[in-house]
Design an enzyme around this catalytic site. Structure first.
Site, mmCIF file in Angstrom:
data_model
loop_
_atom_site.group_PDB
_atom_site.id
_atom_site.type_symbol
_atom_site.label_atom_id
_atom_site.label_comp_id
_atom_site.label_asym_id
_atom_site.label_seq_id
_atom_site.Cartn_x
_atom_site.Cartn_y
_atom_site.Cartn_z
ATOM 1 N N CYS A 185 29.855 42.405 47.120
ATOM 2 C CA CYS A 185 28.585 43.118 47.171
ATOM 3 C C CYS A 185 28.007 43.015 48.584
ATOM 4 C CB CYS A 185 27.547 42.600 46.184
ATOM 5 S SG CYS A 185 27.848 43.139 44.512
ATOM 6 N N ARG A 200 33.414 44.716 50.836
ATOM 7 C CA ARG A 200 32.865 43.744 49.884
ATOM 8 C C ARG A 200 32.766 44.271 48.465
ATOM 9 N NH1 ARG A 200 29.132 39.599 51.556
ATOM 10 N NH2 ARG A 200 29.566 39.084 53.706
ATOM 11 N N TRP A 243 30.344 45.151 43.823
ATOM 12 C CA TRP A 243 31.526 44.660 43.113
ATOM 13 C C TRP A 243 30.964 44.079 41.822
ATOM 14 C CZ3 TRP A 243 33.418 39.999 41.169
ATOM 15 C CH2 TRP A 243 34.772 40.026 40.790
ATOM 16 N N ASN A 303 23.204 40.366 45.619
ATOM 17 C CA ASN A 303 24.585 39.863 45.678
ATOM 18 C C ASN A 303 24.569 38.474 45.046
ATOM 19 O OD1 ASN A 303 26.591 38.490 48.393
ATOM 20 N ND2 ASN A 303 27.205 39.044 46.352
ATOM 21 N N GLY A 304 25.359 38.302 44.006
ATOM 22 C CA GLY A 304 25.419 37.000 43.341
ATOM 23 C C GLY A 304 25.397 37.169 41.835
ATOM 24 N N GLU A 334 52.874 33.848 47.637
ATOM 25 C CA GLU A 334 52.054 34.820 48.376
ATOM 26 C C GLU A 334 52.657 36.225 48.254
ATOM 27 O OE1 GLU A 334 49.300 35.257 49.544
ATOM 28 O OE2 GLU A 334 49.412 36.701 51.180
ATOM 29 N N LYS A 384 50.620 39.354 46.810
ATOM 30 C CA LYS A 384 50.430 40.612 47.562
ATOM 31 C C LYS A 384 50.820 41.801 46.694
ATOM 32 C CE LYS A 384 48.359 39.938 50.100
ATOM 33 N NZ LYS A 384 47.788 38.695 50.465
ATOM 34 N N GLU A 423 48.288 42.444 43.903
ATOM 35 C CA GLU A 423 46.996 42.923 44.408
ATOM 36 C C GLU A 423 46.995 44.424 44.674
ATOM 37 O OE1 GLU A 423 46.740 40.226 47.845
ATOM 38 O OE2 GLU A 423 44.802 39.590 47.107
ATOM 39 N N HIS A 478 64.018 25.969 34.202
ATOM 40 C CA HIS A 478 63.134 25.305 33.236
ATOM 41 C C HIS A 478 62.321 26.309 32.419
ATOM 42 C CE1 HIS A 478 64.174 21.381 34.777
ATOM 43 N NE2 HIS A 478 64.005 21.857 36.012
ATOM 44 N N LYS A 535 36.677 41.941 49.239
ATOM 45 C CA LYS A 535 36.805 40.821 50.173
ATOM 46 C C LYS A 535 35.528 40.003 50.180
ATOM 47 C CE LYS A 535 39.546 40.998 54.257
ATOM 48 N NZ LYS A 535 40.854 40.777 53.666
HETATM 49 N N1 HGA Z 1 25.790 40.483 39.470
HETATM 50 C C1 HGA Z 1 25.492 41.703 40.156
HETATM 51 C C2 HGA Z 1 25.908 41.597 41.617
HETATM 52 C C3 HGA Z 1 27.400 41.455 41.729
HETATM 53 C C4 HGA Z 1 27.881 40.785 42.977
HETATM 54 O O1 HGA Z 1 27.191 40.168 43.768
HETATM 55 N N2 HGA Z 1 29.200 40.852 43.181
HETATM 56 O O2 HGA Z 1 29.764 40.210 44.235
HETATM 57 C C5 HGA Z 1 26.145 42.899 39.508
HETATM 58 O O3 HGA Z 1 27.077 42.762 38.711
HETATM 59 O O4 HGA Z 1 25.716 44.005 39.801
#
Ligand code: HGA
Length: 607
Positions: A2, A27, A74, A98-99, A479, A483, A486, A502, A602
C-alpha cells in the site's frame, strides 16, 4: 505494501498525486484512489486495478483542489474492488491507510451500534468513523485524530482530510512507514522518499507513535500523548527521475541483466583491490567477540540468509541461527544479550523483519541491517547498516537485490572469519578473489539467455516443477522455485537433493521437470547420484552445471545449461542467474504480468 501520498499544494494536486502513486505502484495494484478537499467539501475518485484505471477515471471526471491524498492498495481485508478502494470517506473525513487495524471488528461493532453505516469490508473504514465521531462531538481534527489513534491496535500509516479544512492533512504512523516532505509553501506526505523525490528532497521520517498536522506553512509533529516532538529534516539522495525499462520488455529482465554491474558495485564498496582485503564499515561493537549470529529475513532474503549461514559457519566458525522473521519473534527463542543479529530486507520496511529487529534490539543484541533502501526504517534503527548497492528494484520478484545481499553476506562471513581468527590472510585472499571474478562470470552466464528461453518454451504447460541442490546450491534451488511460483503461478518446490528419497521422489514422473542446481563442488557426486535416481524414474531433468557436469548428463538429461567453472564460494551467486532467467522466460512466454504478479507487492509492510 500500500502506497500513500498526501499533498498540500499551491494549485491542482491531482496530477501530482497520480505521479506520486505511480512511483509507489510496486507496493500494490489492487486498486487506487485519490481524494481532495475544497470549500465545497471532499471529493474522490477510485478505481479497481492499476493506476492507469484511476487515471482514466480522473480524465473522465476531473477532480479539483489543492489539498489531496492518494493510495495504491494491496488488499488485506476486503476484496480488491472499487468499494474497498481507499480513500475511505463518510463525507466528513477521508483517509488512506497502510497497515492492518487488528481490533477493527470490535470497533466496527461499537460504531455500528452507535449508528455509523459502513460501506466497505475493510479494516480501514473504522478509522474514518472513529475520527468522524470525534468531529461530530465538537473536537478539532487534531484532537479527534489523537483520540482515535489511541483506540487503534495494529499497524498504520494514515493520511487524513477533513471537510471544512482545505489546506490541512493529518498524518500518523505506527508500524508502517510515513515520510514528511518540506516544500516552499507546499507540504507533502509519502510512504517513502522516492514518491516525494520529484517534489522535494527535504524529508523527515515520523517515528512510531507520531502524528503530524500538516499545513502549507509547515508541519507540527506530536507524539501519541499530543506533546510536540522534533524530527530531523535531511536531504534525500534519492533521484526523482522515473525509472524506465530501457530497451527491456520487463523491469525484471533489466534487473537480471544489471546484476553484473551492481554485484561489482556492492563488492567494491568493501574490497580494497591494492591490498586485496575486505573491510566492513565500522560497527559500534566488537565483531571478534561475537559467539553466535542470528540471521532473520523473509522470502527471497531468507534464502540469501540461508546461504549466509553456510558461509558464516564454514569460514568464521561461528554458529548461526536462521529464522523466518514472521516466526522468529513468536517462538520464544532465547536471544542472547550481546549476540549479533542480522536482518535482511530489500525495502528495509518488511514489517516482520523490522519487528524482529526491534525485538532483538530490546533484548540488547547487536543489530545489523542488510538493506537496499538506505533511508529505510531498518537502516535508521539498526546499530549498523550494510547496504546492497543494487539501485531501485522495481520488478516485484527480487533478483538483483538477492545477489547483492549474497555479496554483502559473503563479505560479512569473510570479515567475521578474520576477526575470529578462523580465516588467515591466504584464506581471505582466495575467497576475495573468487568474489572479484563474479561480475565477469555473470556477464558470461547471461549469454545463455536465449538457450534458457528455448528450455522455458518446453515448460509452459507443466503443473509442477522441482528444484534440487545441495550445500549452498540448496537455497538457490529454493529461490528458483520461489521465482517460478511468484511470476508464472506454476507450482514449484525446492528440495535439498538428498531429501528426495525421503518423500518427494514419489511425485516424480515424466510430466515433472526437475531443475538441478549442481555446481562443481565437493558435493557434486552426491547430487549426481540423486539426479540419476530422478532420471531412473522418468523425471525430466534440466541440469545446470559446468562443462564437466553437463557432459556427465548429456543424453540423459532433458536439457542442460552450461555454466563457467567457478569457485564453490562464488557458485550460489552465479547459479542464481539461470534460475531467475528460467522463471522469467516461462512467465513472459505464458504472458503473465511479470513485473506486477497477481496477489503480490513489494515492501511488505503488513504482518
Ligand atoms: N488493511 C487495508 C490496507 C492494506 C495494506 O496496508 N496493505 O499493505 C486494506 O486492506 O485496505
Amino acid at each position: 505494501m500500500c502506497g500513500i501520498v498526501g499533498i498540500i499544494g499551491k494549485s491542482e494536486v491531482a496530477p501530482f498525486l497520480l505521479d506520486g502513486l505511480k512511483r509507489l505502484e510496486y507496493r500494490g495494484y489492487d486498486s487506487a484512489g485519490i481524494a481532495t478537499v475544497t470549500a465545497k467539501g471532499i471529493d474522490r475518485r477510485r478505481a479497481e486495478g492499476k493506476i492507469v484505471n484511476l487515471e482514466a477515471a480522473v480524465e473522465k471526471r476531473p477532480i479539483h483542489g489543492a489539498t489531496g491524498i492518494g493510495h495504491t492498495r494491496w488488499a488485506t481485508h476486503g476484496v480488491p474492488n472499487e468499494t474497498n478502494a481507499h480513500p475511505h470517506s463518510d463525507g466528513t473525513v477521508a483517509l488512506v491507510h497502510n497497515g492492518i487495524i487488528e481490533n477493527f471488528q470490535e470497533l466496527r461493532r461499537q460504531l455500528t451500534a452507535q449508528g455509523h453505516v459502513f460501506e466497505s469490508e475493510t479494516d480501514t473504514e473504522v478509522v474514518v468513523h472513529l475520527i468522524s465521531a470525534g468531529i461530530s462531538a465538537g473536537k478539532t481534527p487534531k484532537q479527534a485524530t489523537q483520540d482515535a489513534l489511541q483506540r487503534l491496535k495494529g499497524a498504520f500509516a494514515l493520511a487524513i482530510l477533513f471537510t471544512g479544512h482545505d489546506g490541512l492533512i493529518i498524518g500518523a504512523r505506527k508500524g508502517s512507514p510515513l515520510a514528511i516532505g518540506y516544500g516552499e509553501g507546499e507540504m507533502f506526505l509519502g510512504s517513502d522518499a522516492l514518491a516525494l523525490a520529484p517534489l522535494t528532497r527535504r524529508i523527515s521520517y515520523l517515528e512510531d507513535g507520531d502524528f503530524v498536522v500538516l499545513a502549507a506553512e509547515g508541519a507540527q509533529i506530536f507524539n501519541l500523548l499530543g506533546q510536540p516532538v522534533e524530527r530531523d529534516i535531511h536531504i534525500t539522495q534519492l533521484s526523482g527521475a522515473m525509472i524506465g525499462k530501457g530497451a527491456y520488455r520487463h523491469f525484471m529482465l533489466k534487473e537480471i541483466y544489471e546484476q553484473a554491474t551492481v554485484i561489482g558495485d556492492t563488492l567494491n564498496s568493501h574490497f580494497n583491490p591494492v591490498e586485496r582485503t575486505l573491510t566492513l564499515p565500522p560497527m559500534p561493537f566488537d565483531l571478534s567477540a561475537v559467539e553466535r549470529v542470528t540471521l532473520v529475513a523473509c522470502g527471497t532474503s531468507y534464502y540469501a540468509a540461508m546461504v549466509g549461514k553456510y558461509w558464516i559457519e564454514r569460514f568464521a566458525r561461528v554458529p548461526v541461527d536462521l529464522d523466518i522473521a514472521s516466526e522468529f519473534r513468536y517462538r520464544g527463542s532465547p536471544v542472547e544479550k550481546g549476540g549479533l543479529s542480522v536482518f535482511i530486507s530489500q525495502s528495509g520496511e518488511t514489517a516482520d523483519t523490522l519487528a524482529a529487529l526491534r525485538f532483538c534490539r530490546d533484548a540488547e543484541m547487536h543489530t545489523v541491517a542488510i538493506v537496499n533502501a538506505p533511508e529505510s526504517t531498518m537502516a535508521r534503527e539498526a546499530d549498523a547498516v550494510l547496504p546492497t548497492l543494487a539501485g531501485p528494484e522495481i520488478g516485484v520478484a527480487s533478483t538483483k537485490a538477492f545477489t547483492t545481499q549474497l555479496i554483502v553476506l559473503a563479505c560479512l562471513a569473510i570479515v567475521l572469519g578474520k576477526e575470529k581468527g578462523a580465516l588467515d590472510r591466504d584464506g581471505e585472499a582466495a575467497l576475495s578473489k573468487a568474489l572479484t571474478e563474479i561480475p565477469a562470470y555473470a556477464t558470461e552466464v547471461l549469454k545463455s539467455d536465449d538457450h534458457i528461453r528455448s528450455i522455458a518454451q518446453t515448460m509452459l504447460d507443466v503443473a509442477d516443477v522441482f528444484y534440487l541442490g545441495r550445500g549452498t546450491a540448496y537455497p538457490i534451488a529454493l529461490e528458483g522455485a520461489l521465482k517460478l511460483k511468484e511470476i508464472s503461478y506454476i507450482h514449484a518446490e525446492g528440495f535439498a537433493a538428498g531429501e528426495m528419497k525421503h518423500g518427494p521422489i514419489a511425485m516424480i514422473d515424466e510430466t515433472v521437470p526437475v531443475v538441478v542446481v549442481a555446481p562443481p563442488d565437493e558435493l557434486f557426486e552426491k547430487t549426481a547420484s540423486n539426479v540419476e535416481e530422478v532420471i531412473a524414474r522418468g523425471g525430466r531433468v534440466v541440469f545446470i552445471g559446468d562443462a564437466d557436469g553437463v557432459a556427465q548428463f548429456k543424453g540423459k538429461a532433458f536439457a542442460t545449461i552450461t555454466m563457467p567453472t567457478v569457485k564453490t564460494f562464488a557458485a550460489p551467486i552465479l547459479y542464481a542467474i539461470p534460475v531467475q532467467l528460467l522463471a522469467y522466460h516461462i512467465a513472459a512466454l505464458k504472458g503473465t504480468d511479470v513485473d506486477q504478479p497477481r496477489n503480490l507487492a513489494k515492501s511488505v509492510t503488513v504482518e
